[in-house]
Design an enzyme around this catalytic site. Structure first.
Site, PDB file in Angstrom:
ATOM      1  N   ASP A   1       0.853  -1.185   0.000  1.00  0.00           N
ATOM      2  CA  ASP A   1       0.000   0.000   0.000  1.00  0.00           C
ATOM      3  C   ASP A   1       0.889   1.235   0.000  1.00  0.00           C
ATOM      4  O   ASP A   1       1.742   1.402   0.886  1.00  0.00           O
ATOM      5  CB  ASP A   1      -0.904   0.027   1.231  1.00  0.00           C
TER       6      ASP A   1
ATOM      7  N   ASP B   1     -15.185  -3.264  -0.990  1.00  0.00           N
ATOM      8  CA  ASP B   1     -14.715  -3.005   0.372  1.00  0.00           C
ATOM      9  C   ASP B   1     -15.923  -2.641   1.231  1.00  0.00           C
ATOM     10  O   ASP B   1     -16.579  -1.629   0.981  1.00  0.00           O
ATOM     11  CB  ASP B   1     -13.703  -1.862   0.383  1.00  0.00           C
TER      12      ASP B   1
END
Length: 256
Positions: free
Chosen positions: A8, A129
């Protein structure tokens, strides 16, 4: 079942967020290119790359780093974060990104997801998500009014590379995946499903192998790899052995 290490990116660094909270950031490596090479050297067959700045703002802040990572490794990359226009998707695919991951636009512009999946079959993944069953967008800072199940059903007619199912409440916690939520998504989806969120041990990985027959094909692992809770080589070997044992069991119990 494939284990996919995650990187990330936030401000050019390799980080992890706790439950998607941008105020709870742990920096793991200031050199993401080096980290990508490490995962490849340890046997990763694919890299999961997320531009957190892009996801939040929609701007390609980490493009330089993304291109450097792409040049430095030979394994395929799936990339998400801030991809909300056809031109941006095309740009990333043209530089050699194998899969692009769409999130926010699946809610805000579903027609664009349809167009891209038709233009680039099996190269578009959609990240679903969710927190408490509701899909979040804009880097998880905005809550939608659609459930993860409803969105999965809407995507069933598209020729996607995968659905990436992340339970936000478990992501970055190392407390284990939301097995029931993943099972429900996998049973409904006609596209392959990649599990993400909460993986904290090899035991967690093993628990997900039970869902392979339901359509869970891969598992994204982040924090557990960085803090040493999971060793990538050991985990891959463990899952490989389970697959071999299951195959042997099936053959031994086959009756004509």
């Amino acid at each position: 079942m494939e284990i996919i290490p995650a990187i990330d990116l936030l401000n050019g660094k390799c980080v992890r967020l706790n439950q998607g909270n941008y105020n709870e950031v742990t920096n793991f490596n200031s050199n993401p290119v080096e980290q990508a090479q490490t995962w490849e050297s340890q046997g990763a067959k694919r890299l999961h790359l997320v531009d957190l700045d892009g996801a939040k703002t929609g701007s390609p802040i980490n493009d330089k780093t993304i291109k450097e990572i792409k040049k430095s490794i030979s394994i395929p990359i799936q990339l998400g974060g801030g991809i909300r226009e056809i031109a941006r998707a095309k740009e990333l695919l043209n530089i050699g990104i194998e899969r692009i991951i769409l999130g926010t636009i699946a809610i805000e512009n579903p027609e664009l997801v349809k167009v891209l999946s038709q233009k680039y079959p099996k190269r578009i993944a959609v990240g679903i998500d969710a927190k408490d069953g509701m899909v979040a967008t804009r880097g998880w800072v905005k809550q939608s009014e659609i459930t993860s199940i409803e969105l999965t059903k809407q995507l069933n007619d598209l020729d996607l590379a995968a659905i990436i199912s992340t339970d936000i409440s478990t992501d970055g916690t190392l407390k284990g995946p939301n097995i029931e939520a993943l099972r429900e998504i996998a049973e409904i989806s006609t596209n392959p499903v990649i599990a993400s969120g909460g993986i904290g041990s090899i035991t967690d990985l093993i628990s997900l192998t039970a869902l392979e027959s339901k359509g869970i094909e891969s598992i994204i692992v982040g924090r557990a790899l960085y803090d040493g809770s999971i060793d990538l080589k050991e985990a891959q070997l463990t899952l490989k052995n389970i697959h071999i044992q299951d195959s042997t069991y099936s053959k031994d119990n086959f009756v004509v």
